[in-house]
Design a protein around this motif. Structure first.
Motif, PDB file in Angstrom:
ATOM      1  N   LYS A 166     -32.398  52.672 -27.871  1.00 22.64           N
ATOM      2  CA  LYS A 166     -33.343  51.693 -28.387  1.00 22.64           C
ATOM      3  C   LYS A 166     -34.778  52.196 -28.425  1.00 22.64           C
ATOM      4  O   LYS A 166     -35.596  51.680 -29.190  1.00 22.64           O
ATOM      5  N   SER A 167     -35.121  53.179 -27.600  1.00 16.80           N
ATOM      6  CA  SER A 167     -36.507  53.643 -27.565  1.00 16.80           C
ATOM      7  C   SER A 167     -36.936  54.254 -28.890  1.00 16.80           C
ATOM      8  O   SER A 167     -38.110  54.154 -29.265  1.00 16.80           O
ATOM      9  N   ILE A 168     -36.009  54.891 -29.626  1.00 19.66           N
ATOM     10  CA  ILE A 168     -36.360  55.473 -30.916  1.00 19.66           C
ATOM     11  C   ILE A 168     -36.726  54.375 -31.904  1.00 19.66           C
ATOM     12  O   ILE A 168     -37.689  54.505 -32.667  1.00 19.66           O
ATOM     13  N   TYR A 169     -35.972  53.280 -31.889  1.00 19.08           N
ATOM     14  CA  TYR A 169     -36.311  52.147 -32.753  1.00 19.08           C
ATOM     15  C   TYR A 169     -37.700  51.614 -32.411  1.00 19.08           C
ATOM     16  O   TYR A 169     -38.488  51.263 -33.293  1.00 19.08           O
ATOM     17  N   LEU A 170     -37.982  51.541 -31.127  1.00 21.64           N
ATOM     18  CA  LEU A 170     -39.282  51.040 -30.681  1.00 21.64           C
ATOM     19  C   LEU A 170     -40.407  51.948 -31.166  1.00 21.64           C
ATOM     20  O   LEU A 170     -41.434  51.471 -31.669  1.00 21.64           O
ATOM     21  N   LEU A 171     -40.224  53.259 -31.022  1.00 20.84           N
ATOM     22  CA  LEU A 171     -41.234  54.211 -31.477  1.00 20.84           C
ATOM     23  C   LEU A 171     -41.466  54.091 -32.969  1.00 20.84           C
ATOM     24  O   LEU A 171     -42.602  54.118 -33.446  1.00 20.84           O
ATOM     25  N   PHE A 172     -40.403  53.985 -33.712  1.00 17.04           N
ATOM     26  CA  PHE A 172     -40.494  53.882 -35.166  1.00 17.04           C
ATOM     27  C   PHE A 172     -41.264  52.622 -35.563  1.00 17.04           C
ATOM     28  O   PHE A 172     -42.135  52.650 -36.445  1.00 17.04           O
TER      29      PHE A 172
END
Length: 314
Positions: A9-15
């Protein structure tokens, strides 16, 4: 190849953070009364200044570049400067909605370049997602497009700026395979800033004498859309392909138009707001079914929730 959902989920958050951050860029530019080339120059120089305290761990890598890497960094930095000059200039001639919606062409240009240069694979759902997002982008800007006067000139500048940033992103994908996010961003931002310095000197633009409020805007541009926007997207290039990262620009018209409505008093219809939902849905489909390299999240990740991403391997 693996789905982007595997990285956590952290990649979605960064994006998502990157999309929100770049959406503030047009607002800050509108608030400033300085020439756009001066705004961009100090935006980038201040970004490098903010990065300086973190340069020590990367000092050896930053000076061990070969001729090819230096050449690509130079080209990437010049293209980034050209993008800022043209796109920020368009904001003085046309509306935020019209200018940012033209940026929706960026993923198409990068997709074509990725297929040609990197033999990137695409599937039907990715094309459908891109098509949905582009359709929503057109709706947002359709009611505001003008084909005469300064608005047309502004739209053309935005288009040329979009082409420049597409080249910048593709060059970045070449460079990011053997260079850390910090090193790449620091040198690219510095090259772009120096390009603007030469341009401003040639054009006779003042380098000083600006009000404190202007310097505040320059700093906001450095921190929000540059560090949390461009830096973040460049960091994601080591984990996502350039086409997927560029899809973030399709969310920019949504949030930029909302911010322009709230902060600048620009009109925004119910149809345009509905189109924003369509854009985000299209971006979600593209990312959900897109393919990316199965690399672990690096240790220099800006955000990494414990347990939400794969551990780094050597």
């Amino acid at each position: 190849m693996t789905s982007i959902s595997r990285v956590g989920k952290s990649i979605y958050l960064l994006f998502f953070v990157g999309i929100i951050a770049i959406s503030f860029s047009s607002i800050f530019v509108r608030w400033s009364e300085a020439d756009v080339a001066v705004i961009a120059m100090y935006r980038l120089f201040l970004t490098n200044l903010v990065m300086l305290p973190f340069i020590w761990p990367h000092r050896h890598e930053m000076m061990r570049l070969d001729f090819r890497q230096w050449a690509l960094l130079l080209a990437s930095g010049v293209m980034l400067a050209l993008h800022f000059l043209l796109w920020m200039g368009s904001l003085r001639l046309t509306s935020v909605a019209s200018s940012t919606v033209i940026l929706a062409l960026e993923p198409i240009l990068i997709l074509a370049g990725s297929v040609w240069l990197f033999k990137a694979k695409i599937n039907r759902m990715m094309l459908i997602g891109m098509g949905i997002a582009l359709f929503g982008s057109i709706i947002i800007g359709a009611g505001d497009f003008q084909v005469a006067g300064t608005a047309l000139k502004g739209d053309i500048l935005s288009l040329l700026g979009t082409m420049a940033v597409a080249v910048h992103m593709l060059l970045g994908q070449f460079l990011r395979t053997g260079l850390s996010a910090f090193s790449y961003n620091f040198w690219v931002f510095l090259v772009a800033a120096c390009t603007f310095a030469v341009y401003n000197l040639f054009m006779g633009h003042a380098f000083g004498g600006y009000a404190a409020s202007e310097w505040g805007i320059f700093l906001l541009l450095a921190i929000v859309p540059t560090i949390f926007g461009h830096y973040l997207f460049n960091w994601l290039l080591q984990y996502m392909n350039a086409t997927t990262v560029s899809m973030g620009v399709l969310g920019e018209p949504v949030f930029s138009s909302l911010l322009a409505w709230m902060l600048l008093g620009e009109s925004l219809s119910t149809l345009q707001m509905s189109a924003g939902v369509v854009i985000l849905f299209g971006v979600w489909i593209f990312i959900r079914y897109g393919k990316t390299k199965p690399q672990p999240v690096p240790a220099d990740a800006p955000i990494a929730a414990p347990g939400s991403v794969e551990p780094k391997t050597v």
